[in-house]
Write a protein that holds these residues in place. Structure first.
Motif, PDB file in Angstrom:
ATOM      1  N   TYR A 261       0.839  -1.206   0.000  1.00 35.43           N
ATOM      2  CA  TYR A 261       0.000   0.000   0.000  1.00 35.43           C
ATOM      3  C   TYR A 261       0.873   1.255   0.000  1.00 35.43           C
ATOM      4  O   TYR A 261       0.642   2.195  -0.769  1.00 35.43           O
ATOM      5  N   LEU A 262       1.913   1.270   0.869  1.00 35.35           N
ATOM      6  CA  LEU A 262       2.800   2.433   0.917  1.00 35.35           C
ATOM      7  C   LEU A 262       3.548   2.618  -0.401  1.00 35.35           C
ATOM      8  O   LEU A 262       3.745   3.741  -0.865  1.00 35.35           O
ATOM      9  N   THR A 263       3.971   1.517  -0.988  1.00 34.97           N
ATOM     10  CA  THR A 263       4.661   1.601  -2.284  1.00 34.97           C
ATOM     11  C   THR A 263       3.756   2.229  -3.340  1.00 34.97           C
ATOM     12  O   THR A 263       4.193   3.062  -4.145  1.00 34.97           O
ATOM     13  N   GLY A 264       2.497   1.844  -3.301  1.00 35.35           N
ATOM     14  CA  GLY A 264       1.552   2.405  -4.249  1.00 35.35           C
ATOM     15  C   GLY A 264       1.310   3.899  -4.043  1.00 35.35           C
ATOM     16  O   GLY A 264       0.901   4.594  -4.989  1.00 35.35           O
ATOM     17  N   LYS A 265       1.577   4.387  -2.836  1.00 36.69           N
ATOM     18  CA  LYS A 265       1.410   5.811  -2.534  1.00 36.69           C
ATOM     19  C   LYS A 265       2.743   6.570  -2.655  1.00 36.69           C
ATOM     20  O   LYS A 265       2.827   7.747  -2.292  1.00 36.69           O
ATOM     21  N   ASN A 266       3.783   5.885  -3.132  1.00 30.17           N
ATOM     22  CA  ASN A 266       5.126   6.478  -3.282  1.00 30.17           C
ATOM     23  C   ASN A 266       5.662   6.991  -1.942  1.00 30.17           C
ATOM     24  O   ASN A 266       6.213   8.091  -1.848  1.00 30.17           O
ATOM     25  N   CYS A 267       5.494   6.182  -0.919  1.00 31.76           N
ATOM     26  CA  CYS A 267       5.975   6.529   0.425  1.00 31.76           C
ATOM     27  C   CYS A 267       7.114   5.598   0.828  1.00 31.76           C
ATOM     28  O   CYS A 267       7.066   4.395   0.556  1.00 31.76           O
ATOM     29  N   ARG A 268       8.110   6.156   1.460  1.00 34.24           N
ATOM     30  CA  ARG A 268       9.185   5.348   2.029  1.00 34.24           C
ATOM     31  C   ARG A 268       8.780   4.901   3.426  1.00 34.24           C
ATOM     32  O   ARG A 268       8.190   5.665   4.181  1.00 34.24           O
ATOM     33  N   HIS A 269       9.158   3.683   3.790  1.00 34.64           N
ATOM     34  CA  HIS A 269       8.783   3.126   5.084  1.00 34.64           C
ATOM     35  C   HIS A 269      10.018   3.022   5.973  1.00 34.64           C
ATOM     36  O   HIS A 269      10.985   2.344   5.636  1.00 34.64           O
ATOM     37  N   SER A 270       9.982   3.721   7.103  1.00 37.16           N
ATOM     38  CA  SER A 270      11.059   3.673   8.099  1.00 37.16           C
ATOM     39  C   SER A 270      10.546   2.950   9.337  1.00 37.16           C
ATOM     40  O   SER A 270       9.377   3.090   9.706  1.00 37.16           O
ATOM     41  N   MET A 271      11.421   2.169   9.991  1.00 32.69           N
ATOM     42  CA  MET A 271      10.988   1.385  11.155  1.00 32.69           C
ATOM     43  C   MET A 271      11.933   1.573  12.337  1.00 32.69           C
ATOM     44  O   MET A 271      13.161   1.606  12.173  1.00 32.69           O
ATOM     45  N   SER A 272      11.347   1.666  13.533  1.00 29.12           N
ATOM     46  CA  SER A 272      12.143   1.669  14.758  1.00 29.12           C
ATOM     47  C   SER A 272      12.716   0.278  15.006  1.00 29.12           C
ATOM     48  O   SER A 272      12.134  -0.725  14.580  1.00 29.12           O
ATOM     49  N   HIS A 273      13.835   0.218  15.712  1.00 24.61           N
ATOM     50  CA  HIS A 273      14.392  -1.065  16.101  1.00 24.61           C
ATOM     51  C   HIS A 273      13.605  -1.639  17.284  1.00 24.61           C
ATOM     52  O   HIS A 273      13.047  -0.884  18.081  1.00 24.61           O
ATOM     53  N   PRO A 274      13.540  -2.945  17.426  1.00 21.54           N
ATOM     54  CA  PRO A 274      12.824  -3.540  18.557  1.00 21.54           C
ATOM     55  C   PRO A 274      13.389  -3.063  19.892  1.00 21.54           C
ATOM     56  O   PRO A 274      14.605  -3.009  20.080  1.00 21.54           O
ATOM     57  N   GLY A 275      12.504  -2.699  20.818  1.00 22.37           N
ATOM     58  CA  GLY A 275      12.924  -2.255  22.134  1.00 22.37           C
ATOM     59  C   GLY A 275      13.511  -0.861  22.167  1.00 22.37           C
ATOM     60  O   GLY A 275      14.189  -0.497  23.122  1.00 22.37           O
ATOM     61  N   HIS A 276      13.272  -0.045  21.116  1.00 25.33           N
ATOM     62  CA  HIS A 276      13.797   1.321  21.057  1.00 25.33           C
ATOM     63  C   HIS A 276      12.646   2.318  20.883  1.00 25.33           C
ATOM     64  O   HIS A 276      12.497   2.940  19.829  1.00 25.33           O
ATOM     65  N   PRO A 277      11.800   2.506  21.908  1.00 25.97           N
ATOM     66  CA  PRO A 277      10.649   3.413  21.747  1.00 25.97           C
ATOM     67  C   PRO A 277      11.048   4.855  21.514  1.00 25.97           C
ATOM     68  O   PRO A 277      10.269   5.622  20.944  1.00 25.97           O
ATOM     69  N   TRP A 278      12.267   5.244  21.936  1.00 27.37           N
ATOM     70  CA  TRP A 278      12.691   6.628  21.723  1.00 27.37           C
ATOM     71  C   TRP A 278      12.891   6.944  20.244  1.00 27.37           C
ATOM     72  O   TRP A 278      12.941   8.100  19.864  1.00 27.37           O
ATOM     73  N   GLU A 279      12.982   5.916  19.400  1.00 23.82           N
ATOM     74  CA  GLU A 279      13.103   6.151  17.967  1.00 23.82           C
ATOM     75  C   GLU A 279      11.765   6.600  17.348  1.00 23.82           C
ATOM     76  O   GLU A 279      11.723   6.957  16.178  1.00 23.82           O
ATOM     77  N   ASN A 280      10.722   6.566  18.162  1.00 20.19           N
ATOM     78  CA  ASN A 280       9.428   7.111  17.750  1.00 20.19           C
ATOM     79  C   ASN A 280       8.843   7.905  18.923  1.00 20.19           C
ATOM     80  O   ASN A 280       7.652   7.800  19.230  1.00 20.19           O
ATOM     81  N   SER A 281       9.694   8.692  19.588  1.00 19.81           N
ATOM     82  CA  SER A 281       9.293   9.370  20.818  1.00 19.81           C
ATOM     83  C   SER A 281       8.140  10.358  20.651  1.00 19.81           C
ATOM     84  O   SER A 281       7.329  10.493  21.568  1.00 19.81           O
ATOM     85  N   PRO A 282       7.996  11.078  19.519  1.00 22.61           N
ATOM     86  CA  PRO A 282       6.810  11.953  19.402  1.00 22.61           C
ATOM     87  C   PRO A 282       5.506  11.187  19.520  1.00 22.61           C
ATOM     88  O   PRO A 282       4.557  11.658  20.150  1.00 22.61           O
ATOM     89  N   MET A 283       5.468   9.984  18.945  1.00 24.16           N
ATOM     90  CA  MET A 283       4.263   9.158  19.050  1.00 24.16           C
ATOM     91  C   MET A 283       4.078   8.658  20.471  1.00 24.16           C
ATOM     92  O   MET A 283       2.960   8.622  20.994  1.00 24.16           O
ATOM     93  N   GLU A 284       5.170   8.271  21.143  1.00 23.14           N
ATOM     94  CA  GLU A 284       5.086   7.797  22.519  1.00 23.14           C
ATOM     95  C   GLU A 284       4.570   8.897  23.443  1.00 23.14           C
ATOM     96  O   GLU A 284       3.749   8.642  24.329  1.00 23.14           O
ATOM     97  N   ARG A 285       5.054  10.120  23.243  1.00 26.13           N
ATOM     98  CA  ARG A 285       4.583  11.239  24.081  1.00 26.13           C
ATOM     99  C   ARG A 285       3.109  11.526  23.812  1.00 26.13           C
ATOM    100  O   ARG A 285       2.359  11.864  24.734  1.00 26.13           O
TER     101      ARG A 285
END
Length: 236
Positions: free
Chosen positions: A204-228
Motif C-alpha cells: 500500500y505504501l509503495t503504491g502511494k510512493n511513500c518510504r517506510h522507516s521502522m524503529s528497532h525492537p525495544g527502542h521506543p525513543w526512535e518514535n518518541s513523538p508518538m510515545e509522548r
C-alpha cells in the motif's frame, strides 16, 4: 567528652572496630558527584511517575527524561533501570500478552528517520502507532486505536478504531489521511508490529510512493513523538 546514651565515642569506636579519625571523617563527609546525580535522578523520576499516574516503564521513563531535559546530566536506560529498581518504582500497567506463535515478518526496513523529528514542512514525515484502550463501567471492552501524526506541528492527521490490530485497520487509517492530504508522499515511520510488517501494508505504501522507516525492537525513543502523544492521550 561526647556521649551517646551513656557510651562515649571512644567506647563505641572500639566496639565497632573503627578509629576515631575514621568515624569523624565519615560523619563529616560530603556526598560525591555520583551520589548527587543519583539523588537528582530519583527525584525527577518520582515526579514523572506521579505526573503520568505510574504508567511509565523503564523505556518510557528514559524517553520522557530525554524529552523533558530536566536532568543536569545524561542518564541512559541502564542507569534509569537501576534507580527505579533500587527504589521499587515500576509501571502500574498490565503487560501485553504476546502471541507465542512465531509470525513471519514479510517486510522489515531500517530506521531511515534517525530521530530527526524536527520538520519544517508538513507531510515530510508521518509517524504512526496503535495502542489498546479499555472502556466501559460495568462490562469492560477493549479496542485498538490507530493514530497518524505529522511531525510538522505534531498533530493528529487521522485516527481509526478497530477490534484488533490488523493490516486492514492500519490501511484504513491511512486511507482516511490521504483523503485529507491526497497529494502527500511522506516518509512513514512505524515500529515493527505485525500489521506494519505485512505485505499488504507495505504494498500500500509503495503504491502511494511513500518510504517506510521502522524503529528497532525495544527502542521506543526512535518514535518518541508518538510515545509522548500516547502518554498525553491516556491521561485524558
Amino acid at each position: 567528652m561526647n556521649e551517646t546514651h551513656g557510651w562515649s565515642i571512644s567506647q563505641l569506636c572500639r566496639i565497632a572496630e573503627v578509629s576515631r579519625d575514621g568515624y569523624y571523617k565519615w560523619i563529616s563527609r560530603k556526598p560525591s558527584q555520583r551520589q548527587k546525580e543519583q539523588d537528582e535522578l530519583y527525584k525527577v523520576i518520582l515526579e514523572l511517575a506521579r505526573k503520568h499516574h505510574w504508567t511509565l516503564g523503564y523505556l518510557a521513563m528514559t524517553t520522557q527524561l530525554k524529552f523533558e531535559g530536566r536532568l543536569s546530566f545524561s542518564a541512559g536506560l541502564k542507569r534509569v533501570i537501576n534507580c527505579m529498581r533500587k527504589h521499587g518504582l515500576k509501571a502500574n500497567i498490565r503487560r501485553k500478552q504476546h502471541n507465542r506463535i512465531q509470525r513471519q515478518e514479510e517486510y522489515v526496513n531500517g530506521n531511515l528517520l534517525h530521530e530527526q523529528f524536527n520538520r519544517e514542512s508538513k507531510n515530510e514525515v508521518w509517524v504512526t502507532d496503535t495502542t489498546e484502550v479499555v472502556y466501559g463501567e460495568h462490562t469492560l471492552h477493549k479496542a485498538r486505536v490507530h493514530v497518524i501524526l505529522d511531525l510538522h506541528g505534531r498533530y493528529a492527521l487521522s485516527y481509526n478504531i478497530s477490534d484488533t490490530e490488523t493490516s486492514e485497520a492500519v490501511v484504513e487509517t491511512f486511507n482516511r489521511t490521504f483523503k485529507v492530504e491526497p497529494d502527500a508522499h511522506p516518509m512513514v515511520h512505524t515500529d515493527r508490529g505485525s500489521a506494519y510488517c505485512s505485505g499488504m501494508f507495505n504494498d500500500y505504501l509503495t503504491g502511494k510512493n511513500c518510504r517506510h522507516s521502522m524503529s528497532h525492537p525495544g527502542h521506543p525513543w526512535e518514535n518518541s513523538p508518538m510515545e509522548r502523544w500516547w502518554n498525553d492521550f491516556k491521561l485524558i
